[in-house]
Design a protein around this motif. Structure first.
Motif, PDB file in Angstrom:
ATOM      1  N   GLN A 139      -6.771  15.333 -33.707  1.00 18.57           N
ATOM      2  CA  GLN A 139      -5.863  14.292 -32.613  1.00 18.57           C
ATOM      3  C   GLN A 139      -5.166  13.486 -33.445  1.00 18.57           C
ATOM      4  OE1 GLN A 139      -7.615  13.277 -29.101  1.00 18.57           O
ATOM      5  NE2 GLN A 139      -5.787  12.247 -28.246  1.00 18.57           N
ATOM      6  N   GLY A 140      -4.039  13.567 -33.883  1.00 21.08           N
ATOM      7  CA  GLY A 140      -3.347  12.630 -34.820  1.00 21.08           C
ATOM      8  C   GLY A 140      -2.235  12.012 -33.792  1.00 21.08           C
ATOM      9  N   GLU A 141      -1.342  11.146 -34.312  1.00 23.77           N
ATOM     10  CA  GLU A 141      -0.552  10.329 -33.691  1.00 23.77           C
ATOM     11  C   GLU A 141       0.536  11.166 -33.098  1.00 23.77           C
ATOM     12  OE1 GLU A 141       1.150   7.446 -36.280  1.00 23.77           O
ATOM     13  OE2 GLU A 141      -0.705   6.486 -36.735  1.00 23.77           O
ATOM     14  N   ARG A 142       1.007  12.337 -33.590  1.00 21.60           N
ATOM     15  CA  ARG A 142       1.948  13.364 -33.225  1.00 21.60           C
ATOM     16  C   ARG A 142       1.370  14.579 -32.735  1.00 21.60           C
ATOM     17  NH1 ARG A 142       7.428  12.641 -36.579  1.00 21.60           N
ATOM     18  NH2 ARG A 142       8.228  13.600 -34.634  1.00 21.60           N
ATOM     19  N   ARG A 187     -10.101  11.590 -36.578  1.00 21.30           N
ATOM     20  CA  ARG A 187      -9.174  12.357 -36.029  1.00 21.30           C
ATOM     21  C   ARG A 187      -9.677  13.862 -35.801  1.00 21.30           C
ATOM     22  NH1 ARG A 187      -4.290   9.826 -35.575  1.00 21.30           N
ATOM     23  NH2 ARG A 187      -3.833   8.134 -37.142  1.00 21.30           N
ATOM     24  N   THR A 239      -1.809  17.279 -31.924  1.00 23.67           N
ATOM     25  CA  THR A 239      -3.168  17.452 -31.344  1.00 23.67           C
ATOM     26  C   THR A 239      -3.331  19.118 -31.368  1.00 23.67           C
ATOM     27  OG1 THR A 239      -2.759  15.823 -29.799  1.00 23.67           O
ATOM     28  CG2 THR A 239      -4.595  17.519 -29.326  1.00 23.67           C
TER      29      THR A 239
END
Length: 437
Positions: A325-328, A267, A330
């Protein structure tokens, strides 16, 4: 030929490959239509007597990606119309575009390359970027690329390109260029390769400018390593500029470029770029990447900060960037240092120090909150001027369904300067409707 027709011709040629029969359906076309109202309490960005103004802004953000055997294309852009409702300023059509296309004529032997970069830049870099200080610019290049083999692990490439640069108002930026290059690349193993490239460029300016016509020669040795978590692109060489004016000395010096990307986790990415090289405004515009324009889809055209002229400068730059950059969530944080030393006229010699932070967080699957903050300290050596600029903003996007949504944005801009009448403060609010395809 009108100025707008010249601009449209360059953009149209760069996009021609993406509209040839049978190619459009093979690629991926995405676009966002938007329409909204923007209100500013100081739209001209003046120190005194601020003008409050509302602007009706319909527009479109678009991207096209094609990865076929015969055609590879990557085009991204924003097009919008700005209607100043008080009629104090003329309405404007603004285009921001970065396009690259490669047409394979003979596989592994002959390609035709095209690139086009359009943007909005200030007319006078020393003044604020109000509506009366904006102009459209365009840099277009195309030409054949010949590929040949020199052995199992060694290959060569020869190219000839025509380059045209155009500015709507600053005519001494306009130029015609031819560029020839010859490169040899050797694969050392599955991840490493070495290269040697000779490039020659002839620059012919269409208007009388502070910089005369000149020839640019560059010899660059390169090393590229592509590991799973680390990518390195290093170039070392020599540059020489020969000005076609009696009595003007030749400029020459080392050419150094470095780009590194390190991914400690899936990530996170840490990027570094540095360079010492001779450049000019048109060369800088050719370094744009199509993927960057649509990061703010539906937000409109970004106004650049390039000094639009024909002058050549020695550039030293360093940029460090961290991206998560994660699931929720950035997040991007990027400090920057840049120094320009002009060859023929040192009036605008300058140093820039700055940093930017972008944060985007998905509050819900259909609701995204974004925040941005940018700081820049710009110092001019010869004219003893110092500008400190701070911009920060908040952006909320709501998806009502897969097609429709809305956006609301708040932006504050301010600049302090040691020059009289160059300070300003502005607050801006925008609300618009989005339609996505």
């Amino acid at each position: 030929m009108s100025d707008y027709f010249k601009l449209a011709s360059g953009v149209g040629l760069a996009l021609a490959a993406t509209t040839m029969p049978g190619t459009l359906l093979a690629g991926q076309l995405n676009y966002t239509l938007y329409g909204g109202v923007e209100h500013s309490d100081n739209i001209a960005l003046t120190a005194q007597d601020p003008i409050s103004e509302s602007v009706l802004v319909p527009g479109m953000s678009f991207s096209y990606l094609q990865q076929g055997a015969d055609l590879q294309a990557n085009v991204a852009g924003n097009l919008e119309y700005r209607n100043y409702l008080s009629q104090r300023f003329s309405d404007q059509v603004q285009l921001q575009l970065a396009g690259q296309a490669n047409w394979t004529i003979l596989p592994a032997r002959l390609d035709l390359e095209m690139r086009d970069y359009a943007g909005v830049q200030p007319i006078d870099r020393l003044a604020s970027t109000g509506p009366d200080n904006l102009q459209q610019t365009n840099v277009f290049t195309f030409g054949p690329v010949f590929h040949f083999l020199l052995g199992g692990a060694t290959r060569g490439q020869a190219a000839v390109h025509y380059i045209s640069s155009y500015a709507e108002k600053t005519k001494d930026f306009n130029s015609h260029r031819t560029q020839e290059s010859l490169g040899i690349t050797r694969d050392m193993n599955a991840t490493d390769r070495l290269s040697m490239t000779l490039q020659v460029q002839q620059v012919s300016l269409t208007e009388l400018a502070a910089t005369p016509d000149y020839d640019r020669r560059e010899l660059l040795a390169g090393y590229v390593s592509e590991l799973s978590h680390l990518q390195i692109d290093l170039g070392l060489g020599w540059s020489q500029l020969d000005f076609k004016q009696t009595g003007m000395p030749t400029a020459s010096g080392p050419l150094q470029r470095l780009t590194m990307n390190y991914r400690p986790t899936e990530r996170s990415t840490l990027s570094l770029s540095a360079a010492r090289e001779y450049s000019d405004a048109a060369q800088d515009m050719l370094l744009q990447a199509p993927t960057g324009i649509l990061e703010g889809t539906g937000r409109g055209v970004d106004v650049g900060n390039t000094t639009v002229d024909a002058q050549v400068y020695l550039e030293r730059r360093f940029r460090l960037a961290y991206t998560f950059q994660g699931e929720r969530l950035t997040l991007t944080a990027a400090p920057l240092y840049r120094r320009l030393g002009y060859i023929n006229d040192p009036t605008l010699d300058q140093k820039t120090r700055g940093a930017g932070i972008n944060i985007s967080y998905k509050l819900r699957p259909t609701l995204t909150l974004s925040m941005v903050s940018v700081y820049e300290r710009l110092a001019y050596d010869t004219i003893d001027r110092r500008d400190n600029t701070i911009n920060y903003g908040l952006d909320i996007v709501k998806r009502l369904n897969p097609r429709w949504g809305w956006r609301i944005s708040l932006l504050h801009q301010q600049r302090s300067s040691n020059q009289a009448e160059q300070d300003y403060h502005e607050n801006q609010i925008y609300f618009g409707i989005l339609y996505n395809r």
